[in-house]
Design an enzyme around this catalytic site. Structure first.
Site: not given
Length: 226
Positions: A12, A14, A171
Site C-alpha cells: 500500500d 499512503d 496500514d
C-alpha cells in the site's frame, strides 16, 4: 535470501510507504472549506484512512450535502493533493530500507493504492521510490476499491505471481481485509494507533501494533525468510 525466491511483495502507498495522510487531510480540509464546511478535523480525517479518494468523496457528498458532481470534486481534491504531494511527502525511513533490500535481492514488488495513478506516480517520483517500484495499480483502475481484493489481485497479475505467494504491507483495516480476500499474507502496520484492535487486523499474519515506530526493515526480512 533464497527463502524469498517465490515471494512477491505488494505495498500500500499512503500511510504504509509514505506519510501522505497529512497532505490528504489538508487537501480535503481545503476542499470542504471551499464548500462551506469549516469544522473538518484530523480526527474526522482518520475515519477515512484506507478508503479510496473517490469513495471518501462519495461519503462526503452524503454526509455534508455537497452538491457538486463527484468527478468535479475528485478532480479538485486530486489537484490540491498533488500540489502538496510533489513537495512535502516523507518516506518512512525503515520502509525505504526495506524496499531497497528487497530490490537488491531481486524480489518482485508492486504498489497497490487507493490513490489515483497521477498521485501514485507523483509521490514515487518525488521521493525517489520510482527507482525501485515500477509496477503500480490504482483503485481507479479496478472495479472495486479496498476492502475488495481487486487492486491486490491486479498487482499480482502484473507481477505474474500467484496470490498465495504474495505478501501485502498495509496500514489500514480495509487493506488488511482486502489482502485476506485476495488470499495473500499481510503485514499490518496500523497508521492510526487506536485502530490496532480493529477485528480486520486480526487476520494479518504479522501485526505491528506500534505502527511505523515498531517496523524495521531487518525484522520484516527476518519474518519473511523465517
Amino acid at each position: 535470501m533464497s527463502a524469498l525466491n517465490h515471494t512477491s511483495v505488494i505495498f500500500d502507498l499512503d500511510g504504509t510507504l509514505v506519510d501522505s495522510e497529512p497532505n490528504y487531510f489538508e487537501a480535503g480540509r481545503q476542499l470542504l472549506a471551499e464548500h462551506g464546511i469549516t469544522d473538518f478535523t484530523w480526527e474526522d480525517h482518520e475515519t477515512y484512512v484506507g478508503i479510496s479518494t473517490q469513495e471518501t468523496l462519495a461519503l462526503w457528498k452524503e454526509r455534508y450535502g455537497l452538491t457538486a458532481p463527484l468527478p468535479d470534486l475528485l478532480a479538485e481534491k486530486n489537484r490540491r493533493y498533488l500540489d502538496l504531494a510533489r513537495t512535502s511527502t516523507r518516506v518512512f525511513p525503515e520502509m525505504r530500507k526495506f524496499v531497497e533490500r528487497l530490490y537488491d535481492a531481486g524480489v518482485p514488488m508492486a504498489v497497490a493504492s487507493g490513490s489515483s495513478r497521477p498521485a501514485i506516480e507523483a509521490i514515487l517520483a518525488g521521493t525517489g521510490l520510482d527507482t525501485h517500484l515500477t509496477t503500480l495499480v490504482s483503485a481507479d483502475e479496478v472495479a472495486h476499491g479496498k476492502p475488495a481484493p481487486d487492486v491486490f489481485l491486479a498487482a499480482a497479475a502484473l507481477l505474474g505471481a500467484a496470490p498465495a505467494d504474495c505478501v501485502v504491507l498495509e496500514d489500514a483495516a480495509p487493506g488488511a481485509l482486502a489482502a485476506r480476500a485476495a488470499g495473500m499474507r499481510c503485514v499490518a502496520i496500523p497508521y492510526v494507533a487506536a485502530q490496532a484492535d480493529d477485528p480486520a487486523f486480526a487476520s494479518a499474519e504479522l501485526l505491528l501494533r506500534g505502527g511505523q515506530e515498531e517496523f524495521t526493515a531487518q525484522a520484516a526480512l527476518d519474518w519473511l525468510t523465517g
